[in-house]
Design a protein around this motif. Sequence first.
Motif, short mmCIF file in Angstrom:
data_model
loop_
_atom_site.label_atom_id
_atom_site.label_comp_id
_atom_site.label_asym_id
_atom_site.label_seq_id
_atom_site.Cartn_x
_atom_site.Cartn_y
_atom_site.Cartn_z
N ALA A 1 26.53 45.91 1.29
CA ALA A 1 26.44 47.38 1.28
C ALA A 1 27.82 48.00 1.13
O ALA A 1 28.01 48.97 0.39
CB ALA A 1 25.76 47.87 2.55
N LEU A 2 28.78 47.44 1.86
CA LEU A 2 30.15 47.96 1.75
C LEU A 2 30.72 47.73 0.35
O LEU A 2 31.41 48.60 -0.21
CB LEU A 2 31.05 47.31 2.80
N THR B 1 25.67 43.77 5.42
CA THR B 1 26.66 44.83 5.63
C THR B 1 27.78 44.69 4.61
O THR B 1 28.23 45.68 4.05
CB THR B 1 27.22 44.76 7.06
N HIS B 2 28.19 43.46 4.37
CA HIS B 2 29.25 43.21 3.40
C HIS B 2 28.82 43.65 2.00
O HIS B 2 29.59 44.29 1.27
CB HIS B 2 29.64 41.74 3.41
N LEU C 1 34.58 49.54 10.94
CA LEU C 1 33.62 48.45 10.98
C LEU C 1 33.54 47.86 12.38
O LEU C 1 34.52 47.83 13.12
CB LEU C 1 34.04 47.34 10.01
N SER D 1 23.29 40.35 10.37
CA SER D 1 23.25 41.23 9.20
C SER D 1 24.62 41.38 8.56
O SER D 1 24.84 42.29 7.79
CB SER D 1 22.69 42.60 9.59
N ALA D 2 25.56 40.49 8.87
CA ALA D 2 26.93 40.59 8.33
C ALA D 2 26.96 40.49 6.81
O ALA D 2 27.64 41.28 6.16
CB ALA D 2 27.83 39.54 8.96
#
Length: 117
Positions: free
Chosen positions: A25-26, A22-23, A11, A18-19
């Motif tokens: 999506a993860l 992204t979180h 990461l 976009s955090a």
Amino acid sequence: MRRNNYPYQPLSQNPGPSAPATHDALEAENERAAEELQQKIGALKSLTIDIGNEVRYQDKLLRGIDDDMDRTGGFLGNTMTRVVRLAKQGGGSKQMCYMFLFVLFVFVLLWLTLKFK
């Protein structure tokens, strides 16, 4: 950056706008991987149960064969004792010759039956 054999990329350490995306999506990827792992564990469990059932079945068959062989060995031992006793009695050689010829005849008959079947 350290390279390894894992298919996952490290990461980024810089949180940006976009955090949260992204979180999420993860998190979704993690859930998908957990579901795949759960499916594989279920398949392995099913396979293990099947192997256990097969082992129990094979053990039962082998025990049955062992019992049959023990009975056959006892029967054969008794038969051999009778044959030896018959050979020691008077006139036993003539009877032994007849018995040998009979056994030979049976084997030849079985061989011919199996050969021309």
